[in-house]
Design an enzyme around this catalytic site. Structure first.
Site, PDB file in Angstrom:
ATOM      1  N   SER A  66      34.483   2.161  45.293  1.00  9.19           N
ATOM      2  CA  SER A  66      35.945   2.254  45.321  1.00  9.19           C
ATOM      3  C   SER A  66      36.466   1.217  46.315  1.00  9.19           C
ATOM      4  O   SER A  66      35.720   0.778  47.202  1.00  9.19           O
ATOM      5  CB  SER A  66      36.350   3.654  45.807  1.00  9.19           C
ATOM      6  OG  SER A  66      37.706   3.690  46.216  1.00  9.19           O
TER       7      SER A  66
ATOM      8  N   TYR B 266      35.871  11.152  51.349  1.00  8.97           N
ATOM      9  CA  TYR B 266      35.730  10.172  50.262  1.00  8.97           C
ATOM     10  C   TYR B 266      35.463   8.774  50.822  1.00  8.97           C
ATOM     11  O   TYR B 266      34.555   8.071  50.370  1.00  8.97           O
ATOM     12  CB  TYR B 266      37.023  10.187  49.439  1.00  8.97           C
ATOM     13  CG  TYR B 266      37.000   9.380  48.156  1.00  8.97           C
ATOM     14  CD1 TYR B 266      36.585   9.959  46.961  1.00  8.97           C
ATOM     15  CD2 TYR B 266      37.431   8.057  48.131  1.00  8.97           C
ATOM     16  CE1 TYR B 266      36.586   9.238  45.775  1.00  8.97           C
ATOM     17  CE2 TYR B 266      37.438   7.324  46.960  1.00  8.97           C
ATOM     18  CZ  TYR B 266      37.024   7.929  45.776  1.00  8.97           C
ATOM     19  OH  TYR B 266      37.026   7.195  44.609  1.00  8.97           O
TER      20      TYR B 266
HETATM   21  P1  NAD Z   1      37.041  11.730  36.418  1.00  9.21           P
HETATM   22  O1  NAD Z   1      37.549  12.929  37.148  1.00  9.21           O
HETATM   23  O2  NAD Z   1      37.717  11.281  35.166  1.00  9.21           O
HETATM   24  O3  NAD Z   1      35.499  11.930  36.090  1.00  9.21           O
HETATM   25  C1  NAD Z   1      34.629  12.487  37.028  1.00  9.21           C
HETATM   26  C2  NAD Z   1      33.342  12.804  36.307  1.00  9.21           C
HETATM   27  O4  NAD Z   1      32.426  13.381  37.247  1.00  9.21           O
HETATM   28  C3  NAD Z   1      33.512  13.830  35.180  1.00  9.21           C
HETATM   29  O5  NAD Z   1      32.640  13.533  34.111  1.00  9.21           O
HETATM   30  C4  NAD Z   1      33.095  15.137  35.862  1.00  9.21           C
HETATM   31  O6  NAD Z   1      32.653  16.130  34.964  1.00  9.21           O
HETATM   32  C5  NAD Z   1      31.961  14.633  36.734  1.00  9.21           C
HETATM   33  N1  NAD Z   1      31.663  15.526  37.839  1.00  9.21           N
HETATM   34  C6  NAD Z   1      32.538  16.082  38.732  1.00  9.21           C
HETATM   35  N2  NAD Z   1      31.885  16.896  39.575  1.00  9.21           N
HETATM   36  C7  NAD Z   1      30.578  16.856  39.206  1.00  9.21           C
HETATM   37  C8  NAD Z   1      29.396  17.498  39.697  1.00  9.21           C
HETATM   38  N3  NAD Z   1      29.436  18.357  40.743  1.00  9.21           N
HETATM   39  N4  NAD Z   1      28.223  17.252  39.079  1.00  9.21           N
HETATM   40  C9  NAD Z   1      28.172  16.400  38.019  1.00  9.21           C
HETATM   41  N5  NAD Z   1      29.235  15.764  37.520  1.00  9.21           N
HETATM   42  C10 NAD Z   1      30.426  15.994  38.108  1.00  9.21           C
HETATM   43  O7  NAD Z   1      36.984  10.569  37.514  1.00  9.21           O
HETATM   44  P2  NAD Z   1      37.059   8.969  37.468  1.00  9.21           P
HETATM   45  O8  NAD Z   1      38.364   8.574  38.009  1.00  9.21           O
HETATM   46  O9  NAD Z   1      36.610   8.420  36.162  1.00  9.21           O
HETATM   47  O10 NAD Z   1      36.007   8.641  38.610  1.00  9.21           O
HETATM   48  C11 NAD Z   1      34.702   8.184  38.363  1.00  9.21           C
HETATM   49  C12 NAD Z   1      34.207   7.493  39.613  1.00  9.21           C
HETATM   50  O11 NAD Z   1      35.057   6.390  39.895  1.00  9.21           O
HETATM   51  C13 NAD Z   1      34.185   8.359  40.879  1.00  9.21           C
HETATM   52  O12 NAD Z   1      33.020   8.098  41.627  1.00  9.21           O
HETATM   53  C14 NAD Z   1      35.414   7.887  41.623  1.00  9.21           C
HETATM   54  O13 NAD Z   1      35.296   8.081  43.007  1.00  9.21           O
HETATM   55  C15 NAD Z   1      35.432   6.424  41.258  1.00  9.21           C
HETATM   56  N6  NAD Z   1      36.724   5.753  41.415  1.00  9.21           N
HETATM   57  C16 NAD Z   1      37.805   6.195  40.729  1.00  9.21           C
HETATM   58  C17 NAD Z   1      39.018   5.512  40.913  1.00  9.21           C
HETATM   59  C18 NAD Z   1      40.244   5.934  40.182  1.00  9.21           C
HETATM   60  O14 NAD Z   1      41.311   5.428  40.532  1.00  9.21           O
HETATM   61  N7  NAD Z   1      40.153   6.802  39.199  1.00  9.21           N
HETATM   62  C19 NAD Z   1      39.100   4.442  41.779  1.00  9.21           C
HETATM   63  C20 NAD Z   1      37.978   4.020  42.449  1.00  9.21           C
HETATM   64  C21 NAD Z   1      36.789   4.695  42.258  1.00  9.21           C
END
Ligand code: NAD
Length: 262
Positions: free
Chosen positions: A144, A157
Site C-alpha cells: 500500500s 495497517y
Molecule cells: P477487499 O475487502 O475487497 O478484499 C479483501 C479480501 O481479503 C477478501 O477476499 C476477503 O475475503 C479476504 N479476507 C479478509 N479477511 C480474511 C482472513 N482473515 N482470511 C482470509 N482472507 C481474508 O479488499 P481490497 O481493497 O481488494 O484489498 C486487497 C489488498 O489490497 C489488501 O491487502 C489491502 O490492504 C490492499 N490495498 C488496498 C487498497 C485500496 O484502496 N482498496 C489500497 C492499497 C492497498
C-alpha cells in the site's frame, strides 16, 4: 519474452473480491490455474470459479482464515497437493481498522498484523522450497502507499504494510539465485469494498461528511485526484509474472497517482 502463464499455478489470497479477484482474472486470462482465497457467499464463489474456468484453466477456492499461520501453511500444502505445484503466490488478503492509537483495540492490532504481515511470512516460507526445487517462482504482495507514508488513525495497517516491505526485500535476497522474484505493489486508494467500509469510521474519527472523507481525506493524498482501478493493479501483477520482469526483485512498486512522490 512471453506473457503466457500456461502450466503455471497461482495462489491468490483475498481473491473473492476487489484487487485479488482482478489479479486472479488477469493470471487466469494468461493461462495460469488459480486458487483463490477469501471469504464470501458459496453461490458467489461458485460463480467466480465458473467465470475463471471459462478462460480454459482450473480454478479452486480456499476459504481458510489466514489470521492463523498454521492455516496459511495448510492452504499452501493443500494447493501443492491438489495442483501438483505452486509457481505464483500473491499475498493480497488484508484488513483495516481506523482509530486513534490510544483507543486502538489490541485485538484488532493483533488481527491486522496477523493477516497483513504474518500471513505473508508463512505463505512465503511454505512456497519457497517448491519454487527453489523448480528454479522458478513469483511472489507478489499487495502492500500500500501506507508501506511508505503514514496516515493518522491507521497504526496497525501502516505498521504491517511497512513490515511487509522488509519481508519482501529479505526474501528477495534469499531467493535471488533460484529464479524467484519477490516484489510488492503499493497502490494508493483503489475503489474496493475495503475503502468503502472505512468511510463510516473515518467520518466518525474525524467528524466529517461522506463527501468530505472522499474528497478531502482519501483523494486529498492522491495528486491525480482519481482512484486506482483494480484492473491497473492486476496488470502490474501480471507484468511481474512475465519473463520481462525476471530482474525486478526486492522492490516496492508504487501505483498511487503520485501520493508518495510528495
Ligand atoms: P477487499 O475487502 O475487497 O478484499 C479483501 C479480501 O481479503 C477478501 O477476499 C476477503 O475475503 C479476504 N479476507 C479478509 N479477511 C480474511 C482472513 N482473515 N482470511 C482470509 N482472507 C481474508 O479488499 P481490497 O481493497 O481488494 O484489498 C486487497 C489488498 O489490497 C489488501 O491487502 C489491502 O490492504 C490492499 N490495498 C488496498 C487498497 C485500496 O484502496 N482498496 C489500497 C492499497 C492497498
Amino acid at each position: 519474452m512471453t506473457l503466457s502463464l500456461k502450466d503455471r499455478v497461482a495462489l491468490i489470497t483475498g481473491a473473492t473480491s476487489g484487487i485479488g479477484l482482478a489479479v486472479a482474472e488477469a493470471l487466469a486470462g494468461a493461462g495460469a490455474d488459480v486458487i483463490i482465497g477469501g471469504f464470501g457467499e458459496a453461490d458467489a464463489i461458485a460463480a467466480t470459479l465458473t467465470d475463471l474456468e471459462a478462460r480454459g484453466v482450473r480454478a479452486a477456492h480456499d476459504g481458510s482464515d489466514l489470521t492463523s499461520g498454521d492455516a496459511v501453511r495448510a492452504m499452501v500444502a493443500k494447493a501443492e497437493r491438489d495442483f501438483g505445484r505452486l509457481d505464483i503466490l500473491v499475498n493480497n488478503a488484508g484488513m483495516q481498522h481506523v482509530a486513534p492509537v490510544e483507543d486502538f483495540p489490541a485485538d484488532r492490532w493483533d488481527l491486522i498484523l496477523a493477516l497483513n504481515l504474518t500471513a505473508a511470512f508463512h505463505g512465503m516460507a511454505a512456497v519457497v522450497p517448491g519454487m527453489k526445487a523448480r528454479g522458478w517462482g513469483r511472489i507478489i504482495s499487495t502492500a500500500s502507499a501506507h508501506s511508505i507514508a503514514a496516515s493518522p488513525f491507521k497504526s496497525a495497517y501502516v505498521s504491517a504494510k511497512h513490515g511487509l516491505i522488509g519481508l519482501t526485500k529479505t526474501v528477495a535476497l534469499e531467493t535471488a539465485l533460484h529464479g524467484i522474484t519477490v516484489n510488492a505493489i503499493s497502490p494508493g486508494y483503489v475503489w474496493t469494498p475495503l475503502v468503502e467500509k472505512q468511510i463510516p469510521d473515518t467520518m466518525a474519527a474525524r467528524g466529517l461528511t461522506r463527501e468530505q472523507v472522499l474528497n478531502d481525506v482519501l483523494l486529498a493524498a492522491q495528486p491525480t485526484k482519481a482512484f486506482v482501478t483494480v484492473e491497473q493493479v492486476a496488470a502490474m501483477a501480471l507484468h511481474l509474472c512475465s519473463d520481462a520482469s525476471a530482474q525486478i526483485t526486492g522492490t516496492n512498486i508504487s501505483m498511487d497517482g503520485g501520493w508518495t512522490a510528495g
